[in-house]
Design an enzyme around this catalytic site. Structure first.
Site, short mmCIF file in Angstrom:
data_model
loop_
_atom_site.label_atom_id
_atom_site.label_comp_id
_atom_site.label_asym_id
_atom_site.label_seq_id
_atom_site.Cartn_x
_atom_site.Cartn_y
_atom_site.Cartn_z
N ALA A 280 0.82 -1.21 0.00
CA ALA A 280 0.00 0.00 0.00
C ALA A 280 0.86 1.26 0.00
O ALA A 280 1.90 1.32 0.66
CB ALA A 280 -0.92 0.01 1.22
N THR A 281 0.38 2.27 -0.70
CA THR A 281 1.07 3.56 -0.74
C THR A 281 1.29 4.10 0.67
O THR A 281 2.38 4.59 0.99
CB THR A 281 0.27 4.58 -1.57
N MET B 5 4.16 2.37 2.16
CA MET B 5 5.40 2.78 1.51
C MET B 5 5.87 4.12 2.08
O MET B 5 7.05 4.30 2.38
CB MET B 5 5.23 2.89 -0.01
N VAL B 6 4.93 5.05 2.23
CA VAL B 6 5.27 6.36 2.82
C VAL B 6 5.83 6.17 4.22
O VAL B 6 6.84 6.78 4.59
CB VAL B 6 4.04 7.30 2.82
N GLY B 7 5.19 5.33 5.02
CA GLY B 7 5.69 5.06 6.37
C GLY B 7 7.09 4.47 6.35
O GLY B 7 7.94 4.83 7.19
N MET C 180 9.35 4.98 4.04
CA MET C 180 10.24 6.09 3.68
C MET C 180 10.52 6.97 4.90
O MET C 180 11.67 7.35 5.16
CB MET C 180 9.64 6.91 2.54
N GLU C 181 9.47 7.28 5.67
CA GLU C 181 9.66 8.08 6.89
C GLU C 181 10.58 7.36 7.87
O GLU C 181 11.47 7.98 8.47
CB GLU C 181 8.31 8.35 7.56
N GLY D 278 7.23 13.89 10.93
CA GLY D 278 7.08 14.13 9.50
C GLY D 278 6.14 15.31 9.29
O GLY D 278 5.06 15.35 9.87
N HIS E 261 4.25 6.93 -6.26
CA HIS E 261 4.19 5.47 -6.06
C HIS E 261 3.89 4.92 -7.44
O HIS E 261 2.74 4.90 -7.87
CB HIS E 261 3.12 5.08 -5.04
N ARG F 46 11.19 16.56 7.84
CA ARG F 46 10.92 16.24 9.23
C ARG F 46 11.36 17.41 10.10
O ARG F 46 12.28 18.14 9.74
CB ARG F 46 11.65 14.96 9.67
#
Length: 149
Positions: free
Chosen positions: A41-42, A45-47, A49-50, A69, A76, A120
């Site tokens: 899930a996008t 994926m964001v999580g 990356m963070e 963040g 994506h 961040r």
């Protein structure tokens, strides 16, 4: 935050995608997500990356500090199946006081699946908890428990 963080500092982090990190697992109560294919899930994926950006910062924070963040602008561009390993590269691109910028790129061993920029803010947890305490009072909800280190 210590002054040891430099533009160009980077981390590479690999993560094997479990079935729980697919689109249907994002909001299980949402029938729209539940009906979608079980690919990475996008939101997860964001999580990821963070998380990788947090690893870049980890050795540069003072005790009692963390990061939040505050901006994400990523694509994506390709689906990833459970069982594949996603590798995220995160590089510090700017340091403006407490605001830290990153370039992030995720690859699943076959192709780039996402890339872009993330920012961040470094903050003392006790300061953040005080801000949230005021907000909780105004909203009439219970405050969060203190951050555990």
């Amino acid at each position: 935050m210590r002054d040891t963080l430099k533009v160009g500092d980077r981390v590479q982090f690999a993560y094997e995608v479990p079935a729980s990190k697919t689109v249907p697992g994002l909001y299980p109560e949402a029938k729209e997500f539940s009906a979608m294919p079980a690919v990475f899930a996008t939101g997860f994926m964001v999580g990821l990356m963070e998380w990788t950006c947090m690893k870049v910062l980890a050795d540069h924070l003072d005790e009692g500090e963390g990061s939040l963040g505050v901006h994400i602008d990523v694509s994506h561009s390709a689906a990833t199946l459970p069982g594949q390993t996603v590798t995220v590269d995160a590089e510090c691109t700017s340091i403006q006081g407490r605001r830290i910028g990153f370039y992030v790129r995720a690859h699943d061993g076959i192709e780039t699946i996402g890339e872009g920029r993330h920012e961040r803010i470094v903050m003392a947890w006790n300061r953040f908890e005080a801000i949230l305490g005021k907000k909780a009072k105004a909203a009439g909800v219970a405050p969060l428990a203190p951050v555990k280190e």
